[in-house]
Design an enzyme around this catalytic site. Sequence first.
Site, PDB file in Angstrom:
ATOM      1  N   CYS A   2       0.842  -1.186   0.000  1.00 15.80           N
ATOM      2  CA  CYS A   2       0.000   0.000   0.000  1.00 15.80           C
ATOM      3  C   CYS A   2       0.882   1.242   0.000  1.00 15.80           C
ATOM      4  CB  CYS A   2      -0.844   0.025   1.266  1.00 15.80           C
ATOM      5  SG  CYS A   2      -1.707  -1.505   1.557  1.00 15.80           S
ATOM      6  N   ARG A  27       2.596   1.027  -5.856  1.00 13.72           N
ATOM      7  CA  ARG A  27       2.779   0.258  -4.625  1.00 13.72           C
ATOM      8  C   ARG A  27       1.567  -0.607  -4.276  1.00 13.72           C
ATOM      9  NH1 ARG A  27       7.138   2.424  -1.827  1.00 13.72           N
ATOM     10  NH2 ARG A  27       6.558   1.254  -0.002  1.00 13.72           N
ATOM     11  N   TRP A  74      -3.409  -2.410  -1.381  1.00 16.71           N
ATOM     12  CA  TRP A  74      -3.138  -3.719  -1.976  1.00 16.71           C
ATOM     13  C   TRP A  74      -3.645  -4.699  -0.921  1.00 16.71           C
ATOM     14  CZ3 TRP A  74       0.167  -7.997  -0.958  1.00 16.71           C
ATOM     15  CH2 TRP A  74       0.397  -8.841  -2.050  1.00 16.71           C
ATOM     16  N   ASN A 100      -0.117   0.772   6.320  1.00 20.64           N
ATOM     17  CA  ASN A 100       0.561  -0.164   5.405  1.00 20.64           C
ATOM     18  C   ASN A 100       1.200  -1.246   6.273  1.00 20.64           C
ATOM     19  OD1 ASN A 100       2.096  -1.352   3.377  1.00 20.64           O
ATOM     20  ND2 ASN A 100       3.668   0.239   3.416  1.00 20.64           N
ATOM     21  N   GLY A 101       0.957  -2.513   5.941  1.00 20.48           N
ATOM     22  CA  GLY A 101       1.565  -3.592   6.724  1.00 20.48           C
ATOM     23  C   GLY A 101       0.511  -4.532   7.267  1.00 20.48           C
ATOM     24  N   GLU A 463      13.403 -15.392 -16.316  1.00 14.56           N
ATOM     25  CA  GLU A 463      13.000 -13.979 -16.206  1.00 14.56           C
ATOM     26  C   GLU A 463      12.006 -13.631 -17.327  1.00 14.56           C
ATOM     27  OE1 GLU A 463      12.970 -11.717 -14.182  1.00 14.56           O
ATOM     28  OE2 GLU A 463      12.727  -9.856 -15.307  1.00 14.56           O
ATOM     29  N   LYS A 467       8.139 -12.183 -16.954  1.00 14.92           N
ATOM     30  CA  LYS A 467       7.570 -11.002 -17.626  1.00 14.92           C
ATOM     31  C   LYS A 467       6.265 -11.357 -18.341  1.00 14.92           C
ATOM     32  CE  LYS A 467       9.756  -9.217 -15.812  1.00 14.92           C
ATOM     33  NZ  LYS A 467       9.970  -8.675 -14.639  1.00 14.92           N
ATOM     34  N   GLU A 470       3.562 -11.761 -15.697  1.00 11.55           N
ATOM     35  CA  GLU A 470       3.197 -10.533 -14.995  1.00 11.55           C
ATOM     36  C   GLU A 470       2.470  -9.540 -15.893  1.00 11.55           C
ATOM     37  OE1 GLU A 470       6.606  -9.427 -11.751  1.00 11.55           O
ATOM     38  OE2 GLU A 470       7.272  -9.521 -13.824  1.00 11.55           O
ATOM     39  N   HIS A 486      13.021 -34.383 -20.820  1.00 13.29           N
ATOM     40  CA  HIS A 486      12.679 -35.024 -19.541  1.00 13.29           C
ATOM     41  C   HIS A 486      11.291 -34.590 -19.048  1.00 13.29           C
ATOM     42  CE1 HIS A 486      16.631 -36.757 -19.338  1.00 13.29           C
ATOM     43  NE2 HIS A 486      17.210 -35.570 -19.406  1.00 13.29           N
ATOM     44  N   LYS A 581       4.467  -3.631  -6.449  1.00 13.73           N
ATOM     45  CA  LYS A 581       5.890  -3.527  -6.766  1.00 13.73           C
ATOM     46  C   LYS A 581       6.789  -3.924  -5.595  1.00 13.73           C
ATOM     47  CE  LYS A 581       9.211  -1.293  -9.464  1.00 13.73           C
ATOM     48  NZ  LYS A 581       9.380  -2.505 -10.278  1.00 13.73           N
TER      49      LYS A 581
HETATM   50  C1  G6P Z   1       7.594  -7.923  -6.448  1.00 11.75           C
HETATM   51  C2  G6P Z   1       7.519  -7.311  -7.838  1.00 11.75           C
HETATM   52  C3  G6P Z   1       8.569  -7.961  -8.750  1.00 11.75           C
HETATM   53  C4  G6P Z   1       9.949  -7.845  -8.121  1.00 11.75           C
HETATM   54  C5  G6P Z   1       9.972  -8.446  -6.713  1.00 11.75           C
HETATM   55  C6  G6P Z   1      11.272  -8.165  -5.980  1.00 11.75           C
HETATM   56  O1  G6P Z   1       7.154  -9.229  -6.492  1.00 11.75           O
HETATM   57  O2  G6P Z   1       6.224  -7.455  -8.383  1.00 11.75           O
HETATM   58  O3  G6P Z   1       8.566  -7.304 -10.005  1.00 11.75           O
HETATM   59  O4  G6P Z   1      10.884  -8.484  -8.929  1.00 11.75           O
HETATM   60  O5  G6P Z   1       8.924  -7.861  -5.925  1.00 11.75           O
HETATM   61  O6  G6P Z   1      11.404  -6.795  -5.744  1.00 11.75           O
HETATM   62  P1  G6P Z   1      12.727  -6.120  -5.230  1.00 11.75           P
HETATM   63  O7  G6P Z   1      12.360  -4.690  -5.006  1.00 11.75           O
HETATM   64  O8  G6P Z   1      13.130  -6.822  -3.967  1.00 11.75           O
HETATM   65  O9  G6P Z   1      13.752  -6.297  -6.301  1.00 11.75           O
END
Ligand code: G6P
Length: 586
Positions: A2, A27, A74, A100-101, A463, A467, A470, A486, A581
């Site tokens: 949040c 956030r 969130w 937040n938390g 990775e 993407k 996400e 396998h 994020k």
């Molecule tokens: C969240 C985000 C990801 C990110 C991860 C780690 O899950 O949605 O995109 O890679 O956190 O974030 P950080 O700030 O620790 O790199």
Amino acid sequence: MCSIIGYYGKGSAAPILVKGLKRMEYRGYDSVGVATKSDNKIEVRKGVGKVTEVNDSENLDKLPGSIGIGHTRWATHGKVTKVNAHPHPSNSGKVVIVHNGIIENFNELKEDLQKNGFTFISETDTEVIANLLQQNYDQTSDVKKAIINTVSKLKGHYAFVAMFENGILAAARYHEPMIIGIGKNDYFLSSDVLGFIEYTDDAIYIDNGNLVFIDSSGIQISDFDGKPVKHQVTKVSKEFADAYKGDYAHFTLKEISEQPETILRAGEKTQSAIEQTSDFIKHAKTVYITGSGTSYNAALVAKYLMSKYAKIKIEAIISSELSTLPDSIEPNSIFIAVSQSGESADVLEAVNIAKKSNAKILSIANHKNSALVHESSLYLGMNCGPEIGVAATKSFTSQLAIIYKITDKLCDGCLGLDFKQISNSISNILSNHSKIQAIAKELKDVTDIYVLGRGIHHPIATEAALKLKEIPYIHAEGIPGGELKHGPLALMDSNVYVIIINPNDSTYTDTLTSASEIKARGAKIIGISDKKSDVYDHWIEIPNIKEAMFPMIEIIPIQLLAYYAAVEKDTDPDYPRNLAKSVTVK
Ligand code: G6P
């Protein structure tokens, strides 16, 4: 997670709060709300949706008054509903809070408050803090005492801002971020500098376990016992003011496009920290590297790179997994934590566990005032500026650039780094976006994509799959090349697309064989390579560069592919559903 914001000043609070929330929306963004105080009256408006939508329907920015608080949510406790959205008033409406938390003991606290006659309308833990504050305020008629008594009862990690009907703003920070912005005639309390950067670059990074009180006499900061603490005003670095998308349709596209410059800034002015890091690694018996999400994929690249080129064994650990094996960290080891935000709760917990084994903590992070950097003996700055798009893009290549620099130091320059060449290669790929855009059109209705890479290209495949999940919400999986036969081969048919990461290096021939095996089962092949092949239904060309450097550039076309596929599907690439994020809760 949040975002929270508070404003105390002379101007009109509501528009300032709404703007701040808009800039921190990455956030958390399922619902939003604002409360302001004017003429001894507190008014709350909130709703479900993005800041702009809720502002349009509820006129958040039209609330009167020069003091206020705001929040984007969130969801953790309770569904995404208007009632669960913040701010939450106490029963009497004399206190209203944004938070937040997570309050771990909220059920016990709620039962106690219910016994004392308090009622609850939301499913949130936040409403418990609001009523606890109210109870303590009714007993003491003193804001400071009410806050101190309240935080002494709370268990969990949290940051909150409370607004009292007498106009005092009070805030508490415990393992969740909170920063004060100091304006000419006003103050801001915010989860992120982006909440106030438009108005001031003077900031106080509040220490963990501190309280803040703002009234007409100014600002006071104390510890949780009420003892005043010293604080320092620091200047927020300029690049963090750069949080506008300019002419770009989305932040994600802007951030992908910034990579020719951001990789050049990674680890800038940290030559001595890179030297020290390599020295620590060389002399350590055991080295670990950890991260979450994209940052973990960067950690995996480090494992391959250091092992292949510097003959250094380094164990990559998913941060959230370490708590299941807390005794696995060898005493006195080197523990490298990778995190864009420096706030991810899982990473911070992993660091905590490593510290118990007396590990030396080194961090690769983008935010130098973050909790992670605070916990580290040495910090390597990514310097890539604010990354607003929830899915990490430019932060990934900045993390890689730092990892390459460390590795190069470890192997006495064996990589022959030439970041200018990498930067040009990335620009070259970006300029070829129309071909990638055309392929993305085809992916619109595809439900499964596999991404195959061998050796060091496997973390890039992982990775890439992240993407694709996400941003355009396509089920995707990274496959280590040799593992195809396998298991995954059973899934290959004409409904499937497979991205083959296949630069012309030592993995080329084996990977091309895998691609042929897949094609024989009818799946469509997208080849990412500097060498053309008839096996590819679509060839995305990447420039030919030194073998070791391919991971730095081969992710770029897949970032673009994921972005354009989301645009085709009409989903929001910047704010994917259900994600946030910085995940600051466990
Ligand atoms: C969240 C985000 C990801 C990110 C991860 C780690 O899950 O949605 O995109 O890679 O956190 O974030 P950080 O700030 O620790 O790199």
